[in-house]
Design an enzyme around this catalytic site. Structure first.
Site, mmCIF file in Angstrom:
data_model
loop_
_atom_site.group_PDB
_atom_site.id
_atom_site.type_symbol
_atom_site.label_atom_id
_atom_site.label_comp_id
_atom_site.label_asym_id
_atom_site.label_seq_id
_atom_site.Cartn_x
_atom_site.Cartn_y
_atom_site.Cartn_z
ATOM 1 N N CYS A 129 11.318 2.862 -1.896
ATOM 2 C CA CYS A 129 11.652 1.610 -1.213
ATOM 3 C C CYS A 129 12.321 0.675 -2.221
ATOM 4 C CB CYS A 129 10.397 0.964 -0.650
ATOM 5 S SG CYS A 129 9.537 2.061 0.491
ATOM 6 N N GLY A 150 2.252 5.323 -4.649
ATOM 7 C CA GLY A 150 2.287 6.631 -4.011
ATOM 8 C C GLY A 150 2.247 6.557 -2.503
ATOM 9 N N GLU A 151 2.668 7.653 -1.879
ATOM 10 C CA GLU A 151 2.622 7.741 -0.424
ATOM 11 C C GLU A 151 1.474 8.684 -0.064
ATOM 12 O OE1 GLU A 151 3.779 6.457 2.459
ATOM 13 O OE2 GLU A 151 2.477 8.015 3.257
ATOM 14 N N CYS A 198 -8.262 -0.973 -4.582
ATOM 15 C CA CYS A 198 -6.974 -0.415 -4.184
ATOM 16 C C CYS A 198 -6.690 0.780 -5.074
ATOM 17 C CB CYS A 198 -5.901 -1.498 -4.348
ATOM 18 S SG CYS A 198 -4.245 -0.923 -3.984
ATOM 19 N N ASN A 207 6.236 -10.093 -3.944
ATOM 20 C CA ASN A 207 5.960 -10.328 -5.360
ATOM 21 C C ASN A 207 7.178 -9.885 -6.148
ATOM 22 O OD1 ASN A 207 3.724 -11.220 -6.927
ATOM 23 N ND2 ASN A 207 2.463 -9.848 -5.691
ATOM 24 N N CYS A 221 10.188 -2.051 -4.255
ATOM 25 C CA CYS A 221 8.885 -1.682 -4.821
ATOM 26 C C CYS A 221 8.995 -1.212 -6.267
ATOM 27 C CB CYS A 221 8.272 -0.572 -3.962
ATOM 28 S SG CYS A 221 6.720 0.075 -4.617
ATOM 29 N N CYS A 248 1.470 -3.917 -6.475
ATOM 30 C CA CYS A 248 1.834 -2.502 -6.497
ATOM 31 C C CYS A 248 2.727 -2.054 -7.667
ATOM 32 C CB CYS A 248 2.574 -2.245 -5.173
ATOM 33 S SG CYS A 248 2.560 -0.591 -4.627
ATOM 34 N N GLU A 302 -2.701 2.918 -11.983
ATOM 35 C CA GLU A 302 -3.433 1.657 -11.917
ATOM 36 C C GLU A 302 -4.334 1.576 -10.688
ATOM 37 O OE1 GLU A 302 0.280 -0.589 -12.091
ATOM 38 O OE2 GLU A 302 -0.257 -1.428 -10.160
ATOM 39 N N SER A 314 -2.567 3.200 3.961
ATOM 40 C CA SER A 314 -1.255 2.635 4.283
ATOM 41 C C SER A 314 -0.160 3.677 4.080
ATOM 42 C CB SER A 314 -0.995 1.424 3.380
ATOM 43 O OG SER A 314 0.320 0.963 3.542
ATOM 44 N N SER A 330 3.660 0.503 6.999
ATOM 45 C CA SER A 330 4.622 -0.407 6.362
ATOM 46 C C SER A 330 5.889 -0.403 7.199
ATOM 47 C CB SER A 330 4.910 0.068 4.938
ATOM 48 O OG SER A 330 3.765 -0.079 4.149
ATOM 49 N N ILE A 331 6.008 -1.404 8.065
ATOM 50 C CA ILE A 331 7.160 -1.410 8.978
ATOM 51 C C ILE A 331 8.333 -2.160 8.344
ATOM 52 C CG2 ILE A 331 6.302 -3.355 10.385
ATOM 53 C CD1 ILE A 331 7.622 -0.890 12.546
ATOM 54 N N HIS A 332 8.088 -3.351 7.851
ATOM 55 C CA HIS A 332 9.010 -4.151 7.023
ATOM 56 C C HIS A 332 10.329 -4.598 7.668
ATOM 57 C CE1 HIS A 332 6.139 -3.421 3.959
ATOM 58 N NE2 HIS A 332 6.601 -2.288 3.522
ATOM 59 N N CYS A 346 6.376 7.410 -7.062
ATOM 60 C CA CYS A 346 6.514 7.602 -5.617
ATOM 61 C C CYS A 346 7.946 7.999 -5.300
ATOM 62 C CB CYS A 346 6.158 6.309 -4.883
ATOM 63 S SG CYS A 346 6.236 6.478 -3.083
HETATM 64 N N1 SAH Z 1 3.227 3.990 0.042
HETATM 65 C C1 SAH Z 1 2.396 3.330 0.970
HETATM 66 C C2 SAH Z 1 1.196 2.692 0.334
HETATM 67 C C3 SAH Z 1 1.431 2.023 -0.984
HETATM 68 S S1 SAH Z 1 2.480 0.613 -0.973
HETATM 69 C C4 SAH Z 1 3.188 2.308 1.776
HETATM 70 O O1 SAH Z 1 4.321 2.020 1.430
HETATM 71 O O2 SAH Z 1 2.655 1.827 2.769
HETATM 72 C C5 SAH Z 1 1.375 -0.565 -0.238
HETATM 73 C C6 SAH Z 1 2.007 -1.860 0.195
HETATM 74 O O3 SAH Z 1 2.405 -2.630 -0.925
HETATM 75 C C7 SAH Z 1 3.218 -1.654 1.069
HETATM 76 O O4 SAH Z 1 3.097 -2.307 2.300
HETATM 77 C C8 SAH Z 1 4.304 -2.245 0.235
HETATM 78 O O5 SAH Z 1 5.257 -2.781 1.029
HETATM 79 C C9 SAH Z 1 3.602 -3.290 -0.605
HETATM 80 N N2 SAH Z 1 4.392 -3.684 -1.774
HETATM 81 C C10 SAH Z 1 5.119 -2.885 -2.590
HETATM 82 N N3 SAH Z 1 5.768 -3.619 -3.524
HETATM 83 C C11 SAH Z 1 5.448 -4.915 -3.294
HETATM 84 C C12 SAH Z 1 5.814 -6.149 -3.922
HETATM 85 N N4 SAH Z 1 6.620 -6.198 -4.970
HETATM 86 N N5 SAH Z 1 5.300 -7.299 -3.398
HETATM 87 C C13 SAH Z 1 4.447 -7.257 -2.347
HETATM 88 N N6 SAH Z 1 4.074 -6.127 -1.723
HETATM 89 C C14 SAH Z 1 4.564 -4.957 -2.181
HETATM 90 FE FE1 SF4 Z 2 6.290 4.294 -2.306
HETATM 91 FE FE2 SF4 Z 2 4.917 2.532 -0.786
HETATM 92 FE FE3 SF4 Z 2 6.320 1.692 -2.941
HETATM 93 FE FE4 SF4 Z 2 7.607 2.524 -0.767
HETATM 94 S S1 SF4 Z 2 6.264 0.730 -0.928
HETATM 95 S S2 SF4 Z 2 8.106 3.098 -2.898
HETATM 96 S S3 SF4 Z 2 6.291 4.171 -0.068
HETATM 97 S S4 SF4 Z 2 4.541 3.052 -2.940
#
Ligand code: SAH
Ligand code: SF4
Length: 361
Positions: A115, A163-164, A104, A296, A118, A339, A91, A195, A218-220, A111
């Site tokens: 996480c 993806g990463e 985007c 989300n 995600c 995402c 997508e 990212s 992505s520190i979180h 991936c």
């Molecule tokens: N893999 C990389 C880039 C893709 S994810 C990374 O993790 O940084 C890009 C961003 O989308 C990340 O910061 C992730 O935390 C966020 N993301 C993933 N799932 C999400 C969701 N359900 N709601 C909001 N943001 C989300």
């Molecule tokens: Fe992969 Fe980024 Fe989703 Fe984590 S947040 S599973 S690194 S796409």
């Protein structure tokens, strides 16, 4: 399978053409047709000689993606679902901002970082995208805009789809080279953000590239215990490995890092985590920006979105401690633009359809 010509940097195309007996200036012509006039067939490249057209058509294709679904949201966000030539779907999202049009892009099919919040993480990586497939996402969106006839151009790119990107590093770098090239789309490096979930060794490498592309991390979570709980990559690259990589990047590039912090209700959204995050970033606050992301919700995931109050308190706590931050505004929530959501829904639907088919057979 033939590869897409979009995957070649200008230098790669030039040497390829030379190796195949073509004149050096051909690459400039071909790029002009691809990125200025934006044709989708080699035969449309009018001032290129026939033998060169035949040569290119024999070895490359232009388009390899087919549009499966295109959903437009009320706020103008458009979500594209593309089928790759091996049948996988990815997508791509187009978002409208007051500063321009941002796309985007996806970098992998699924991936492996996994996480826990995600939608992409549930579906394991089946392969990396080629540089051509990443560039083509931008081109497909640009072709869509061209067809609308409003003279709109993609001006910004975020590498934040499924993806990463640092797990597909070489293709990422070729992609950045192509879209940034002045002879092609010429999208400014400062308008591009990559990212990462924090693959520390690649952050050093990225810092050494000498490019102006922005980095988001992505520190979180502000401590290892919590971070490992929501991002298992933190076992491999815990904060004590990540922070020196961040410091190296800041020192080397003197460019600001965006820290993405997804707010999960009652998990990482308390005032104490905001305080801890502020302390963690204190010594680099002049070059830090925290992007607070309202979660989300994803089906079958245990998390919920933080309450408005908690989001505001978190924001205020950071601001009070001199950490610049903002709350990400949402785009296209009515069309599953977060995402990996549309893709995972589509895969579920497909599974259900196959199951039903098996039952009726
Ligand atoms: N893999 C990389 C880039 C893709 S994810 C990374 O993790 O940084 C890009 C961003 O989308 C990340 O910061 C992730 O935390 C966020 N993301 C993933 N799932 C999400 C969701 N359900 N709601 C909001 N943001 C989300
Ligand atoms: Fe992969 Fe980024 Fe989703 Fe984590 S947040 S599973 S690194 S796409």
């Amino acid at each position: 399978m033939k590869q897409s010509i979009y995957g070649l940097t200008f230098e790669q195309l030039t040497s390829w053409l030379e190796e195949h007996g073509e004149k050096k200036f051909r690459s400039k012509q071909v790029w002009d047709w691809l990125y200025q006039k934006r044709v989708t067939e080699f035969s449309q490249m009018k001032n290129v000689n026939q033998s060169c057209i035949d040569l290119l058509a024999e070895h490359f294709t232009i388009e390899t993606l087919t549009e499966e679904i295109k959903q437009e949201s009320q706020d103008g966000t458009i979500k594209f679902l593309f089928k790759l030539d091996d049948g996988n779907v990815i997508e791509t999202v187009l978002m409208r901002f007051n500063y321009g049009l941002s796309v985007c892009v996806t970098t992998q099919v699924g991936c492996n970082i996994g996480c826990s919040f995600c939608a992409s993480g549930i579906l394991r990586k089946s392969r990396d995208l080629t540089s051509g497939e990443i560039v083509e996402q931008i081109m497909q969106v640009q072709h869509h805009l061209d067809k609308q006839g409003k003279d709109e151009r993609v001006s910004h790119i975020v590498v934040m789809g499924i993806g990463e990107p640092f797990d597909n590093y070489d293709n990422l770098m070729d992609f950045l080279n192509v879209v940034n090239d002045k002879k092609g789309l010429s999208i400014g490096a400062r308008h591009i953000t990559v990212s990462t979930s924090g693959i520390a060794p690649k952050m050093y490498e990225f810092a050494d590239e000498g490019i102006q592309v922005n980095l988001a991390l992505s520190i979180h979570a502000p401590n290892n215990e919590l971070r490992t709980q929501i991002m298992k990559i933190n076992r491999a690259y815990p904060l004590e490995k990540l922070m020196p990589a961040i410091d190296y990047y800041l020192e080397k590039t003197n460019r600001r890092i965006t820290f993405e912090y997804i707010l999960l209700r009652d998990v990482n959204d308390h005032k104490k985590e905001a305080e801890e995050l502020a302390a963690l970033l204190k010594d680099k606050r002049h070059l830090s920006y925290v992007n607070l992301i309202p979660y989300n919700p994803v089906a079958d995931h245990p998390y919920e979105r933080s309450e408005k109050e908690a989001i505001l308190t978190f924001y205020q706590t950071l601001m009070d401690r001199g950490i610049k931050c903002g709350v990400r505004t949402e785009h296209g929530t009515d069309i599953d633009a977060a995402c990996g959501q549309l893709r995972s829904k589509q895969i579920e639907k497909e599974k259900a359809r196959k199951k039903k088919q098996m039952q009726t057979n």
